[in-house]
Design a protein around this motif. Sequence first.
Motif, short mmCIF file in Angstrom:
data_model
loop_
_atom_site.label_atom_id
_atom_site.label_comp_id
_atom_site.label_asym_id
_atom_site.label_seq_id
_atom_site.Cartn_x
_atom_site.Cartn_y
_atom_site.Cartn_z
N CYS A 117 0.84 -1.19 0.00
CA CYS A 117 0.00 0.00 0.00
C CYS A 117 0.88 1.25 0.00
CB CYS A 117 -0.85 -0.05 1.26
SG CYS A 117 -1.89 1.38 1.52
N SER A 136 0.70 3.55 2.04
CA SER A 136 1.09 3.80 3.43
C SER A 136 2.34 2.98 3.79
CB SER A 136 -0.06 3.48 4.38
OG SER A 136 -0.46 2.14 4.25
N GLU A 182 -3.34 -5.50 3.81
CA GLU A 182 -4.33 -5.77 2.75
C GLU A 182 -4.27 -7.27 2.47
OE1 GLU A 182 -3.26 -3.24 -0.54
OE2 GLU A 182 -3.55 -1.41 0.62
N GLU A 222 -9.40 -4.22 0.85
CA GLU A 222 -9.04 -3.13 1.77
C GLU A 222 -8.91 -1.78 1.03
OE1 GLU A 222 -6.77 -0.56 4.55
OE2 GLU A 222 -6.27 -1.14 2.52
ZN LIG Z 1 -3.69 0.07 2.43
#
Ligand SMILES: [Zn+2]
Length: 343
Positions: free
Chosen positions: A39, A41, A66, A148
């Motif tokens: 991700c 993030s 995820e 997600e």
């Molecule tokens: Zn994520």
Amino acid sequence: MKALRKLAPGPGLLLCDIPCPPAPGPGEVLVRVEAAGICGSDLHIEDWSGGYEWITAAMPVTLGHELAGRVAESGDPALPPGTPVVVIPSVTCGGCAVCRAGDPDRCVDRRGIGMTREGGFAPFVLAPSRNCLVLPAGFDPGIAALTEPLVIGARAVSVGGVGPGDRVLVLGPGAIGQAIALMAREAGAAEVTVAGRDDGPRFDVLGRLGFDRLVEVGDQGLTHLAAEGRFDVVFEAVGMPTLVAEALPLLRREGVLVIAGIHPRPAEIPLNTVVREQLQLRGTNRGRMADWQRTLDFVVRQGAALAPMVTHRLPLRDALAGFATTRSRQATKAMLLPEAGDE
Ligand SMILES: [Zn+2]
Ligand SMILES: [Zn+2]
């Protein structure tokens, strides 16, 4: 087992050997991870560019939030071993006043799998059974693990109040931008335009997802988008603070700007434009519990139609290559696939 971990605040991640999680207690399951998405993030946490200082107390910690996999050991008779699941990473405490009042979305003692508790860039992850949603047998875990980011998109679209007939602009063609575009179309938007800069591979994915209003912004920024007519809702999914001010003139009167990116510094905003045009600035981030089942239903309904989003599938041992590919914006979503040898 192998696990991709954040050891300390500062740049870097390490693929290390750690003990397998303990056997699940009552109400818990041990999930054999079959796909775990990288991700944006995770990239912020890898390069430590800001915005994730709040996970420091949990380090060292395995990333990966995820997730899709299969129940390996179960402390819940409702989820016998072998059940295919997606994992909701947000673990609420169950004991605080709002949890007890039946409002877990406002839990004051939440932990995040892959952020502040052990995550799924590893062959096994321990999760509360209530955090697992059951998948149809044989469903591709690589596509299931998109749930997600799609929940993030679904929440953003709800926050923006996108409805039938709306003209929507998404700034940023990455995974979250794509999720927002998909969920805006699902919510009935008449038109979804996605703008990006130097993002050929991600535009290709959007094309394969059926989006044809793709705008390369180039050096002049968003100004030439004004010729497209005003938008009802604009989503900022880049994390570039200057885009907030640039996006405001693109909105119709009383239009909504939804900010979904994680920004490295504050933005300067022409507040008189906001006031005089009666614009709405809204923030969005994690989904609500109620967003999960409806988003998973969407994922299952769409199935292979979402496959273009999964641009890379890599063994866990190549995790850092997956990070580099994602950072270079060649990948929309790189899925890490733990193998038997990682256990
Ligand atoms: Zn994520
Ligand atoms: Zn709570």
